[in-house]
Enzyme design. Structure first.
Site, mmCIF file in Angstrom:
data_model
loop_
_atom_site.group_PDB
_atom_site.id
_atom_site.type_symbol
_atom_site.label_atom_id
_atom_site.label_comp_id
_atom_site.label_asym_id
_atom_site.label_seq_id
_atom_site.Cartn_x
_atom_site.Cartn_y
_atom_site.Cartn_z
ATOM 1 N N THR A 257 16.353 0.713 -19.666
ATOM 2 C CA THR A 257 15.282 0.236 -21.409
ATOM 3 C C THR A 257 14.055 0.710 -21.381
ATOM 4 O OG1 THR A 257 15.863 -2.081 -22.406
ATOM 5 C CG2 THR A 257 18.147 -0.312 -22.540
ATOM 6 N N ASP A 258 13.663 0.528 -22.814
ATOM 7 C CA ASP A 258 12.009 -0.204 -22.294
ATOM 8 C C ASP A 258 11.942 -0.299 -23.466
ATOM 9 O OD1 ASP A 258 12.637 1.914 -24.711
ATOM 10 O OD2 ASP A 258 11.405 3.442 -24.104
ATOM 11 N N LEU A 259 10.360 -1.047 -23.499
ATOM 12 C CA LEU A 259 10.868 -1.631 -24.811
ATOM 13 C C LEU A 259 10.714 -1.584 -26.548
ATOM 14 C CD1 LEU A 259 6.291 -2.788 -24.571
ATOM 15 C CD2 LEU A 259 8.652 -3.934 -24.368
#
Length: 156
Positions: free
Chosen positions: A31-33
């Protein structure tokens, strides 16, 4: 018996009729931020599923690479993102042969969460010499792809 021998083997996916199904779980590193799966990671999921699909179908890429016979390389990729996956989602990568020729194969893939399609792609690969020139795929492999394209169940 060692601890490793007592553990289950990694998921290999399986064919249901001529369609390969490969399970994936979303981990934090995917996942990203924003907490959503980073867009490039869908391509990684699809690559794992395609590699596994070939292995389960009886295509030994590693042996052919090690003896210098050739390798597959992606020549075309079209992808559509519909909805993002999130941390801990259980996904299924569904792969189906869409076209086959003497030197190439196109596989349609979708990443699903339950019944919902999140992403779909069409990936074309070419069989290349170690020097990077297109060549005919091994006949046994084109036969396997043709059987899958026609909807034949390889493992009834």
């Amino acid at each position: 018996m060692s601890v490793s021998e007592m553990m289950p083997a990694p998921a290999t996916g399986r064919f249901i009729a001529a369609v390969h199904h490969f399970p994936v779980r979303v981990y934090f590193e995917d996942t990203d931020l924003s907490g959503l799966v980073y867009h490039a990671n869908y391509l990684r999921y699809m690559e794992r599923a395609r590699s596994d699909m070939l292995r389960v179908a009886g295509i030994d890429q590693r042996a052919n690479h090690e003896r210098g016979a050739g390798v597959y390389a992606v020549t075309d990729l079209q992808i559509k993102y519909r909805r993002p996956a999130r941390l801990d989602d259980d996904l299924m990568v569904v792969s189906k042969v869409a076209a086959v020729s003497a030197a190439t194969c196109t596989i349609h893939q979708s990443v699903r969460c339950g019944a919902e399609e999140l992403t779909n792609a069409s990936i074309s690969v070419a069989w290349l010499t170690p020097q990077g020139r297109p060549q005919r795929q091994p006949k046994a492999w084109t036969d396997i792809f043709t059987r899958l394209l026609q909807g034949e169940d390889l493992h009834p």
